[in-house]
Design an enzyme around this catalytic site. Sequence first.
Site, PDB file in Angstrom:
ATOM      1  N   ASP A 178      19.206  25.573  12.054  1.00 29.28           N
ATOM      2  CA  ASP A 178      20.135  26.259  13.064  1.00 29.28           C
ATOM      3  C   ASP A 178      21.006  24.805  13.665  1.00 29.28           C
ATOM      4  OD1 ASP A 178      21.156  27.978  15.204  1.00 29.28           O
ATOM      5  OD2 ASP A 178      19.731  26.961  16.516  1.00 29.28           O
ATOM      6  N   MET A 179      22.004  25.208  14.481  1.00 29.87           N
ATOM      7  CA  MET A 179      22.885  24.109  14.909  1.00 29.87           C
ATOM      8  C   MET A 179      22.795  23.734  16.164  1.00 29.87           C
ATOM      9  SD  MET A 179      26.851  23.622  13.930  1.00 29.87           S
ATOM     10  CE  MET A 179      27.699  24.626  15.098  1.00 29.87           C
ATOM     11  N   ASP A 180      23.264  24.767  17.160  1.00 34.29           N
ATOM     12  CA  ASP A 180      23.176  24.514  18.647  1.00 34.29           C
ATOM     13  C   ASP A 180      21.580  24.391  18.968  1.00 34.29           C
ATOM     14  OD1 ASP A 180      26.029  24.716  19.473  1.00 34.29           O
ATOM     15  OD2 ASP A 180      25.869  26.815  18.736  1.00 34.29           O
ATOM     16  N   LYS A 226      22.047  36.543  14.160  1.00 34.90           N
ATOM     17  CA  LYS A 226      20.469  36.416  14.401  1.00 34.90           C
ATOM     18  C   LYS A 226      20.438  37.399  15.559  1.00 34.90           C
ATOM     19  CE  LYS A 226      20.758  31.649  13.027  1.00 34.90           C
ATOM     20  NZ  LYS A 226      20.468  30.218  13.463  1.00 34.90           N
ATOM     21  N   ASP A 277      15.540  26.824  17.136  1.00 32.84           N
ATOM     22  CA  ASP A 277      14.826  26.202  18.715  1.00 32.84           C
ATOM     23  C   ASP A 277      14.870  27.499  19.494  1.00 32.84           C
ATOM     24  OD1 ASP A 277      17.587  26.874  18.721  1.00 32.84           O
ATOM     25  OD2 ASP A 277      17.600  25.396  20.547  1.00 32.84           O
TER      26      ASP A 277
END
Length: 216
Positions: A14-16, A148, A173
Site C-alpha cells: 500500500d502507499m499512504d 479497496k 496499514d
Amino acid sequence: MRTLWHNIEAVIFDMDGVIIDSMHFWQQAEEEIFGRLGITLSPELCARTAAMTTTEVTRFWYETAPWTGPTLDEVAAEVIRYVGELIHTKGEAIEGIQHTIRQLHARGYRLGLATNAPVQLIPIVLNKLGLEPYFTYCASGEDEEQGKPHPAIYLKVARELATAPEQCLVFEDSFFGATAAKRAGMRVIALQPEPADPRIHTLADHCITHFHTLEW
C-alpha cells in the site's frame, strides 16, 4: 515468520501510511478544499469516507451538501493537486520502509504497489523517496470500478507481476486494505503502530509495529 514467507515471490505495498506518512495530508486537503465550498467535515462522516477513492469522497460530500460552481471532477482534481504539493514539500518516508524495499529487491522479490490514491500521486511519492526503480508495477484504485476493500487492484497487480495471488505478500496499514488483500487470496503483514486496530489484528497473517521489527 518463516512460514509466512514460504513460497512468496512478490511483495505488494500500500502507499499512504505504509510507504509515506501522508494520511494527515488528505485530511488537510479535504478540509481546505471542501471548506471553501462551505462544507464542514465532521469526524463521524469522515470515518465513512476513509476507504474511498478521491472521486468517491467528492461524490459523497456533494451528495451530503451539494454546492454550486465547480464540477465534481474539478473539486477532486484540486484535492489531489493539494495533496501532491504537500507530499512534494513536506512528505516523509515511513521509518524503515526504504531499507525494507531495498532489501526485498536485493533478495529477488518482484515488487508492486497498490493504492486507492490517484495514479498521478504515485510518481510524486516514489521519486520523493528515491524508490521508483525498485517497483515493477504500480496501480491506482482510481482505475478500478471499485477501490479497496474490493480485491480487484491486488489481483491486477499480481497479474502484472506474473505471480499467483497465493505467492504474494502484502503490506497494509488499514482494515479496508487488508480486507482487499485477503479477499484476493494473499498473505498480509499489517503495519500497526499502537494503539492498533483490533479488526486488522484478527484479519492479518502477521502484525508489526515498525519495519525495523520485521523478520525474514
